[in-house]
Design a protein around this motif. Sequence first.
Motif, mmCIF file in Angstrom:
data_model
loop_
_atom_site.group_PDB
_atom_site.id
_atom_site.type_symbol
_atom_site.label_atom_id
_atom_site.label_comp_id
_atom_site.label_asym_id
_atom_site.label_seq_id
_atom_site.Cartn_x
_atom_site.Cartn_y
_atom_site.Cartn_z
ATOM 1 N N MET A 1 61.987 54.332 88.195
ATOM 2 C CA MET A 1 61.405 53.381 87.241
ATOM 3 C C MET A 1 60.914 52.139 87.975
ATOM 4 N N ASP A 2 59.762 51.644 87.574
ATOM 5 C CA ASP A 2 59.191 50.454 88.200
ATOM 6 C C ASP A 2 60.132 49.277 87.992
ATOM 7 N N PRO A 3 60.617 48.627 89.093
ATOM 8 C CA PRO A 3 61.551 47.497 88.937
ATOM 9 C C PRO A 3 60.955 46.339 88.165
ATOM 10 N N GLN A 4 59.626 46.140 88.244
ATOM 11 C CA GLN A 4 58.992 45.050 87.488
ATOM 12 C C GLN A 4 59.023 45.334 85.998
ATOM 13 N N ASN A 5 58.819 46.596 85.618
ATOM 14 C CA ASN A 5 58.917 46.961 84.206
ATOM 15 C C ASN A 5 60.335 46.774 83.698
ATOM 16 N N THR A 6 61.304 47.113 84.559
ATOM 17 C CA THR A 6 62.710 46.956 84.190
ATOM 18 C C THR A 6 63.048 45.492 83.977
ATOM 19 N N GLU A 7 62.569 44.631 84.899
ATOM 20 C CA GLU A 7 62.816 43.196 84.773
ATOM 21 C C GLU A 7 62.223 42.658 83.484
ATOM 22 N N ALA A 8 60.993 43.052 83.188
ATOM 23 C CA ALA A 8 60.335 42.579 81.972
ATOM 24 C C ALA A 8 61.102 43.010 80.738
ATOM 25 N N LYS A 9 61.572 44.256 80.723
ATOM 26 C CA LYS A 9 62.307 44.755 79.567
ATOM 27 C C LYS A 9 63.609 43.993 79.369
ATOM 28 N N VAL A 10 64.315 43.692 80.461
ATOM 29 C CA VAL A 10 65.576 42.951 80.371
ATOM 30 C C VAL A 10 65.332 41.541 79.840
ATOM 31 N N LEU A 11 64.317 40.876 80.380
ATOM 32 C CA LEU A 11 64.018 39.519 79.940
ATOM 33 C C LEU A 11 63.616 39.488 78.468
ATOM 34 N N LEU A 12 62.806 40.451 78.046
ATOM 35 C CA LEU A 12 62.391 40.505 76.647
ATOM 36 C C LEU A 12 63.572 40.760 75.720
ATOM 37 N N SER A 13 64.543 41.538 76.195
ATOM 38 C CA SER A 13 65.709 41.835 75.359
ATOM 39 C C SER A 13 66.610 40.614 75.198
ATOM 40 N N ARG A 14 66.526 39.666 76.138
ATOM 41 C CA ARG A 14 67.375 38.476 76.081
ATOM 42 C C ARG A 14 66.698 37.291 75.407
ATOM 43 N N ALA A 15 65.393 37.284 75.398
ATOM 44 C CA ALA A 15 64.656 36.106 74.941
ATOM 45 C C ALA A 15 64.769 35.915 73.429
ATOM 46 N N LYS A 16 64.840 34.652 73.037
ATOM 47 C CA LYS A 16 64.797 34.289 71.625
ATOM 48 C C LYS A 16 63.408 33.801 71.228
ATOM 49 N N THR A 17 62.679 33.264 72.203
ATOM 50 C CA THR A 17 61.328 32.766 71.962
ATOM 51 C C THR A 17 60.391 33.340 73.016
ATOM 52 N N PHE A 18 59.280 33.873 72.578
ATOM 53 C CA PHE A 18 58.301 34.448 73.499
ATOM 54 C C PHE A 18 56.954 33.794 73.231
ATOM 55 N N ARG A 19 56.378 33.173 74.265
ATOM 56 C CA ARG A 19 55.086 32.501 74.145
ATOM 57 C C ARG A 19 54.054 33.241 74.985
ATOM 58 N N LEU A 20 53.068 33.771 74.321
ATOM 59 C CA LEU A 20 52.021 34.511 75.003
ATOM 60 C C LEU A 20 50.710 33.757 74.854
ATOM 61 N N HIS A 21 50.120 33.386 75.985
ATOM 62 C CA HIS A 21 48.872 32.632 75.984
ATOM 63 C C HIS A 21 47.829 33.403 76.776
#
Length: 247
Positions: free
Chosen positions: A1-21
């Motif tokens: 599994m791509d480690p960058q995809n894994t990192e993104a998934k972990v961070l998204l699972s922990r985040a309460k606020t996500f800002r996409l610009h």
Amino acid sequence: MDPQNTEAKVLLSRAKTFRLHTGNLVNRSRLKKKCPGSTSEELRDCIQATMSDWVSMKKAASPGFPDVLDCSFPEATETITPEEREELKVSVKLFLCEAGQSAIGDAVDLACQTLAVSQLDSVIIAPPPPLEADQSLAHLQPAWEQLEALVRSQKIAAIGTSDLDKDLLEQLYNWAQVKPSSNQVNLASCCVMPPDLTAFAKDFDIQLLTHSDPKGQISTSLERLTLGESFQSLSLLFPLPTNIACV
């Protein structure tokens, strides 16, 4: 599994606020096409391109990180200079996802910060779904009260609505302390402005504007991202022409 995809998934699972610009400068090379076929297509492509780039890069820390995730790219953003500010009117349209408490204040602050302005000339709210079956004054009041507070604090100069018929616009006007200055009408719903709406707007100096934003385009675009996460707060900034920011 791509480690960058894994990192993104972990961070998204922990985040309460996500800002996409996606940036207020459209980079066609990132979208890999010359011109989108519709506003919905452009919105979808901008979100997907930004998310794809974010997943592949090292995640930068932001205030509150990792509870708050910022997905943005400085090279796609251009602030408004003091000289330009005198010549520009900055308008923001807020697509509300639900009635009741919302992140309107945070969205306005984020737009001001991104464009380097102290005040937005106008803010228009697109009512939360359902747009027709359960649309009522009570459905709009919580968001409108937040907008009124921002007008009183001079963060916003004027506030407006989108897709209100004459009866609901009149109810809002009679109830509100800060009156709506504009109302957008979807071109897909009418070829000619409804006479009763036109007459009411003329009598009370409300500007009628047109738009072609498809209903549900925000939720549809997000569903296609398949984030699979639930956030307490979700802020999105999209590009529009002529230096208009959309939150």
